[in-house]
Design an enzyme around this catalytic site. Structure first.
Site, short mmCIF file in Angstrom:
data_model
loop_
_atom_site.label_atom_id
_atom_site.label_comp_id
_atom_site.label_asym_id
_atom_site.label_seq_id
_atom_site.Cartn_x
_atom_site.Cartn_y
_atom_site.Cartn_z
N GLY A 91 -48.74 102.22 16.34
CA GLY A 91 -48.28 103.49 16.48
C GLY A 91 -47.14 103.51 15.60
N GLY B 51 -41.51 109.18 13.46
CA GLY B 51 -40.25 109.25 12.50
C GLY B 51 -39.11 108.57 13.00
CG MET B 52 -36.86 108.81 16.26
SD MET B 52 -36.36 109.33 17.87
CE MET B 52 -37.90 109.30 18.62
CB VAL C 106 -45.65 100.82 18.85
CG1 VAL C 106 -46.02 99.91 19.93
CG2 VAL C 106 -44.62 101.95 19.27
CE LYS D 208 -41.26 103.63 20.27
NZ LYS D 208 -41.94 104.66 21.31
CG ASP E 36 -41.27 112.68 24.67
OD1 ASP E 36 -41.78 113.64 24.51
OD2 ASP E 36 -41.15 111.55 23.73
#
Length: 511
Positions: free
Chosen positions: A17, A20-21, A24, A39, A137
């Site tokens: 995964g 932008g931040m 994973v 992560k 989220d």
């Protein structure tokens, strides 16, 4: 294969995964010989350079708070920390498919499956909100459907650390979350609570039932505007096989005003329960989310069962108040806040019996206990302690005593975090006159009092947004901007932040 080793034990393997931040990865825990998910986040991509160190500290704290939630539907957090420029979060590796892929592979998605997924998510949210934590989220990419049909919620610790509250990391008024699933109060930068997650659950349920989210647009601003001002299309207009009570529940979850949504995840579960499949049916295949309801606790075929491991019971010891105080100081110095909380909570009754409830040592312990609970994110436990401290201090030194006011302010923050915006709003409004009208009378210095008054007014605006009173919130922000510019000048961070918030509100109305 990557080969990079994090924290001396987690060997990164494959990216599963990316955003932008951060990324994973699947990884291998060399110490315990198991596969995990890691992560990696970059603080410099999420905040100003001056806030990077604070973000690292808060990240570890929020992951520790997340680890307090004990629920099989929440991904297990194994480890967290920082290394070089990265924050890392080590989690249970979950096999299965994320809900977005699961939906794409089954079109149309059977409505009993949607009910089963939503019911399981309600159980997770109920446990999360009891801490209290708000996910902020919730979306299909953050939900995994495992082979036995159970769902697992991901990214709780990360969502918590990327909070919109000023007590945490991001600037107030900078919404965090995915626009398609964002509640109106979150889109406006207002205070969030359990009601915010329930709205996201409504969006997710609408998507499972109809094949699409209720509000789409060509721009982020356009999507947020529709969340704020447009009614969702009832799902039975798209699929007539959906039961009417299910459609009504989705519309309640998607109410613009949080007070018109269900009061809790428990209430949503009770509404879903009559629609769940009856026991004894046969699941249609792997990754069937009705399986936990058709055959609850049934063995999974071809899967060996492992007996539970008995946990040792700690030996009972006689309370040693002085020794406990020393141990708490050491634990706090090492950042082991959760252990310090347990010791303080256990030693307070013994200290009161030994020294008296009003003795200096007990008051110091109680103050430390409340502060530590607050720092550990245990707002539900901190609230009664803070109220007790505020009442005792005010009775001795008067309502305007600075310490009594600080206890009340901390209690209001607890109410805000617990998702009780009306109670928090009332507390802040009761506090505000002491900071606005009593400069030089012992409340604080004029500079400190002004800063606290502005902070409270900002929080009041955010709570008004959370309660759906956009006009009052807008007026509050405009008034605060005028006063902040007169006090600090137009280039101070607070006026700049307020102008951004007001500009966003105006653009949403004008779309």
């Amino acid at each position: 294969m990557n080969g990079r080793i994090i924290a001396g034990r987690y060997e990164l393997s494959t990216v599963i995964g990316q955003g932008g931040m951060g990324q994973v990865w699947t990884a291998y825990d060399q110490r315990l010989d198991r596969r995990v998910a890691v992560k990696l986040l970059r603080p410099d991509r999420m905040a100003a350079a001056t806030a990077a160190d604070e973000m690292r500290r808060r990240f570890v704290r929020e992951c520790r708070v997340t680890a307090q939630v004990d629920h099989p539907g929440l991904v297990t957090v194994h480890d967290a920390g920082s290394e070089d420029d990265d924050l890392y979060l080590v989690m249970q590796y979950v096999k299965g498919a994320d809900l977005a892929d699961h939906l794409a592979e089954h079109d149309p998605y059977p409505w009993p499956w949607a009910v089963a997924v939503a019911a399981q998510l309600c159980a997770v949210l109920s446990a999360v909100h009891a801490v209290p934590i708000v996910h902020r989220d919730l979306k299909p990419r953050n939900v995994m459907v495992k082979p036995e049909g159970t769902v697992t919620v991901l990214d709780l610790g990360v969502a918590s650390v990327l909070d919109t509250d000023t007590t945490r990391l991001t600037h107030t008024g900078s919404p965090i979350g995915s626009p398609a699933y964002m509640a109106p109060e979150q889109a406006m930068g207002g205070a969030v609570g359990p009601y915010t997650d329930l709205y996201a659950l409504g969006v997710l349920l609408h998507e499972l039932l109809s094949g699409n989210v209720p509000f789409v647009g060509s721009t982020v601003l356009g999507v947020l505007h529709r969340h704020l001002y447009e009614p969702p299309l009832p799902v039975r207009q798209l699929r007539q096989d959906i039961p009417e009570p299910l459609e009504a529940l989705v519309l309640r979850l998607l109410a613009k005003d949080p007070q018109h949504r269900p009061s809790s995840a428990q209430e949503v579960y009770e509404a879903l329960a009559p629609l769940l499949p009856a026991h004894g049916g046969v699941p249609s295949g792997p990754l069937d989310p009705t399986r936990p309801f058709l055959r609850p606790h049934a063995p999974w075929p071809d899967r060996a069962t492992t007996p539970p491991v008995a946990q040792p019971t700690p030996a009972q010891t006689q309370p040693d108040v002085a020794g406990a105080v020393d141990e708490v100081k050491q634990l706090l110095g090492e950042g082991r806040i959760t252990q310090a909380v347990d010791i303080l909570g256990g030693i307070l009754p013994a200290a009161a019996a030994q020294h008296g409830e009003r003795s200096p040592v007990v008051r110091i312990l109680r103050k430390q206990y409340a502060a530590t609970l607050l720092d550990d994110g245990q707002y539900r436990r901190a609230l009664p302690e803070l109220r007790r401290l505020a009442d005792d201090r005010a009775a001795e030194s008067g309502l305007a005593d600075p310490q009594a006011l600080q206890f009340r302010y901390d209690a209001a923050q607890c109410l805000e975090q617990l998702g009780e915006p009306a109670a928090a709003l009332a507390e802040y409004r009761g506090l505000l006159p002491y900071y606005e009208n009593q400069y030089g009378t012992g409340v604080a210095t004029a500079t400190d009092a002004t800063a606290r008054a502005f902070d409270i007014r900002h929080r009041i605006a955010n709570l008004l947004l959370a309660m759906g009173d956009h006009a009052a919130a807008h007026a509050q922000l405009q008034s605060l901007l005028y006063d902040a510019e007169r006090t600090y000048g137009p280039y101070h961070p607070l006026p700049a932040e307020l102008r951004r918030a007001l500009d966003r509100h105006q653009r949403m109305r004008d779309v």
